[in-house]
Design a protein around this motif. Structure first.
Motif, mmCIF file in Angstrom:
data_model
loop_
_atom_site.group_PDB
_atom_site.id
_atom_site.type_symbol
_atom_site.label_atom_id
_atom_site.label_comp_id
_atom_site.label_asym_id
_atom_site.label_seq_id
_atom_site.Cartn_x
_atom_site.Cartn_y
_atom_site.Cartn_z
ATOM 1 N N ALA A 54 0.822 -1.266 0.021
ATOM 2 C CA ALA A 54 -0.003 0.006 -0.029
ATOM 3 C C ALA A 54 1.031 1.226 -0.003
ATOM 4 O O ALA A 54 1.680 1.524 1.006
ATOM 5 N N VAL A 55 0.952 2.061 -0.982
ATOM 6 C CA VAL A 55 1.588 3.157 -1.081
ATOM 7 C C VAL A 55 0.759 4.319 -1.082
ATOM 8 O O VAL A 55 -0.348 4.409 -1.846
ATOM 9 N N TYR A 56 1.288 5.590 -0.456
ATOM 10 C CA TYR A 56 0.313 6.701 -0.160
ATOM 11 C C TYR A 56 1.067 7.951 -0.667
ATOM 12 O O TYR A 56 0.308 8.964 -0.733
ATOM 13 N N TYR A 57 2.489 7.777 -1.159
ATOM 14 C CA TYR A 57 3.295 8.997 -1.646
ATOM 15 C C TYR A 57 3.059 10.220 -0.643
ATOM 16 O O TYR A 57 3.271 9.683 0.632
ATOM 17 N N ASP A 58 2.649 11.364 -1.121
ATOM 18 C CA ASP A 58 2.592 12.599 -0.276
ATOM 19 C C ASP A 58 1.423 12.701 0.637
ATOM 20 O O ASP A 58 1.252 13.819 1.104
ATOM 21 N N CYS A 59 0.604 11.742 0.376
ATOM 22 C CA CYS A 59 -0.667 11.649 1.427
ATOM 23 C C CYS A 59 -0.370 11.292 2.706
ATOM 24 O O CYS A 59 0.099 9.844 2.850
ATOM 25 N N TYR A 60 -0.715 11.903 3.933
ATOM 26 C CA TYR A 60 -0.265 11.293 5.262
ATOM 27 C C TYR A 60 -1.629 11.525 6.286
ATOM 28 O O TYR A 60 -1.498 12.116 7.184
ATOM 29 N N ASN A 61 -2.530 10.906 5.720
ATOM 30 C CA ASN A 61 -3.601 10.544 6.683
ATOM 31 C C ASN A 61 -3.653 9.298 7.288
ATOM 32 O O ASN A 61 -3.968 8.024 6.904
ATOM 33 N N GLN A 62 -3.304 9.422 8.622
ATOM 34 C CA GLN A 62 -2.991 7.977 9.497
ATOM 35 C C GLN A 62 -4.058 7.241 9.631
ATOM 36 O O GLN A 62 -4.221 6.048 9.594
ATOM 37 N N GLU A 63 -5.402 8.011 9.932
ATOM 38 C CA GLU A 63 -6.549 7.226 10.022
ATOM 39 C C GLU A 63 -6.823 6.330 8.734
ATOM 40 O O GLU A 63 -7.343 5.103 8.732
ATOM 41 N N PHE A 64 -6.666 6.946 7.337
ATOM 42 C CA PHE A 64 -6.788 6.171 6.376
ATOM 43 C C PHE A 64 -5.818 5.102 6.095
ATOM 44 O O PHE A 64 -6.264 3.941 5.684
ATOM 45 N N GLU A 65 -4.588 5.280 6.589
ATOM 46 C CA GLU A 65 -3.513 4.306 6.373
ATOM 47 C C GLU A 65 -3.904 3.215 7.294
ATOM 48 O O GLU A 65 -3.732 1.937 7.016
ATOM 49 N N ASP A 66 -4.510 3.416 8.534
ATOM 50 C CA ASP A 66 -4.900 2.678 9.277
ATOM 51 C C ASP A 66 -5.815 1.572 9.085
ATOM 52 O O ASP A 66 -5.768 0.344 9.270
ATOM 53 N N TYR A 67 -6.928 2.075 8.291
ATOM 54 C CA TYR A 67 -8.111 1.454 7.769
ATOM 55 C C TYR A 67 -7.681 0.533 6.555
ATOM 56 O O TYR A 67 -7.930 -0.788 6.614
ATOM 57 N N LYS A 75 -6.957 -4.173 6.325
ATOM 58 C CA LYS A 75 -7.324 -5.135 5.284
ATOM 59 C C LYS A 75 -6.125 -6.119 4.777
ATOM 60 O O LYS A 75 -6.149 -6.932 4.113
ATOM 61 N N GLY A 76 -4.979 -6.006 5.474
ATOM 62 C CA GLY A 76 -3.985 -7.007 5.283
ATOM 63 C C GLY A 76 -2.988 -6.095 4.412
ATOM 64 O O GLY A 76 -1.914 -6.932 4.203
ATOM 65 N N PHE A 77 -2.945 -5.132 4.087
ATOM 66 C CA PHE A 77 -2.060 -4.228 3.279
ATOM 67 C C PHE A 77 -0.920 -3.816 4.171
ATOM 68 O O PHE A 77 -1.052 -3.209 5.308
ATOM 69 N N GLN A 78 0.373 -3.810 3.652
ATOM 70 C CA GLN A 78 1.376 -3.153 4.263
ATOM 71 C C GLN A 78 2.040 -1.761 3.655
ATOM 72 O O GLN A 78 2.184 -1.951 2.429
ATOM 73 N N THR A 79 2.265 -0.719 4.400
ATOM 74 C CA THR A 79 2.604 0.404 3.889
ATOM 75 C C THR A 79 4.199 0.280 3.256
ATOM 76 O O THR A 79 4.778 -0.369 3.810
ATOM 77 N N ASP A 80 4.145 0.748 2.004
ATOM 78 C CA ASP A 80 5.376 0.833 1.356
ATOM 79 C C ASP A 80 5.767 2.213 0.650
ATOM 80 O O ASP A 80 4.802 2.986 1.033
#
Length: 326
Positions: free
Chosen positions: A145-158, A162-167
């Motif tokens: 799961a890649v977010y680039y320059d978006c840093y919404n921690q609640e969205f990342e937690d959601y 689902k089983g995705f890992q931040t990259d």
């Protein structure tokens, strides 16, 4: 019904036409740029129609069980897997998501740029304002799961639930679309490997597993209590990780003027914090001198225009990366 094999074999132009026909009467089209399919669920799914390969796929090779797909012409999983994923997610959803198919992502995001221009000019359906998040399928592997320059921690937690890992990554269409729409976005794995090479292959079962997760997101986003996840940028200087020793924090911050955070982290992982000084001096072309007082601040990646850092253009032998970020 369009199969994965159909999506793989078609040219970008023919695929655009096929999708326009498939969703006839329910689209907004900018020919050669993007195709927007109207939905009901407040989720926008994104994928791009082009691949890096010059030849159209004529031959598809399968593993014995049919799960792995390759082609001597280059299978084009990046991003035909994403296109197929959007079609399947739409088919399987009771409440249909919005779909955005873009052209020429591999050439600098031409389709995404056109979409952003139309959005800013209010030439797109006003119902897009009801979207609560954006999900792109344009990432290698099975659980990134890649977010680039978006840093919404609640969205990342959601998304992580689902089983995705931040990259980390450098560019895809949502880099342009998310800030323009003011909504949080994520780029998820789509089951392809070795992108941008003739050895690219697709793992069908992994792609189907991601599509199932996307279906869950669509269903949950359709509920009344699902929040609208806003696009949030990081504050300047906040990129410096907490594990960076104090004496290296200024160096790290200054490097953000030239490098993406994920690039700096690759070098730290490979060579330790001692690499920061020679790395800075190489990319800046200036000797480093320690500041007096609290130290300076780098601009941060959110102020960049999307160009690749100088590291990937001319790195000394001791600092050469093992491969590009995808």
């Amino acid at each position: 019904m369009i199969t994965l094999e159909d999506v793989i074999r078609l040219s970008q132009r023919n695929l655009f036409s096929q999708l326009k026909k498939l969703y006839e009467g329910n689209t907004v089209a900018c020919v050669g740029k993007f195709l927007l399919v109207k939905g009901e669920a407040p989720v926008l799914l994104v994928a791009h129609l082009d691949t890096v390969h010059r030849e159209r796929v004529k031959t598809i090779c399968f593993s014995e069980d049919g799960n792995i797909l390759m082609s001597p012409e280059g299978i084009g999983g990046d991003d035909r897997c994403g296109v197929y994923g959007l079609v399947r997610a739409w088919e399987q959803s009771d409440k249909k998501p919005w779909l955005l198919f873009t052209c020429d992502e591999e050439r600098g995001g031409g389709g995404a740029k056109a979409f952003v221009q139309w959005y800013g000019a209010k030439k797109l359906p006003m119902e897009l304002e009801n979207i609560k998040c954006i999900v792109e399928l344009d990432r290698k592997g099975k659980q990134d799961a890649v977010y680039y320059d978006c840093y919404n921690q609640e969205f990342e937690d959601y998304i992580s639930s689902k089983g995705f890992q931040t990259d980390y990554g450098t560019f895809s269409d949502i880099v342009l679309i998310a800030p323009a729409m003011g909504m949080a976005a994520v780029n998820l794995s789509a089951g392809y490997y070795n992108p941008h090479s003739q050895h690219e292959y697709i793992n069908r079962s992994q792609l189907e597993a991601v599509i199932e997760k996307v279906g869950e997101i669509i269903e949950e986003a359709s509920g009344e209590n699902f929040p609208r996840y806003e696009y949030l940028e990081q504050e300047h200087g906040y990129y410096v990780p907490s594990d960076v020793p104090w004496k290296y924090k200024d160096l790290y911050n200054r490097l953000l003027d030239y490098c993406y955070p994920e690039e700096i982290e690759e070098y730290r992982w490979a060579y330790g914090d001692e690499v920061l000084k020679p790395l800075y001096e190489h990319v800046s072309g200036m000797p480093y001198s320690s500041p007096r007082g609290s130290g300076g601040k780098g601009r941060g990646a959110n102020e960049r225009t999307g160009a690749k850092s100088k590291i990937s253009q001319a790195a000394p032998d001791a600092l050469v990366r093992t491969g590009p970020l995808l």
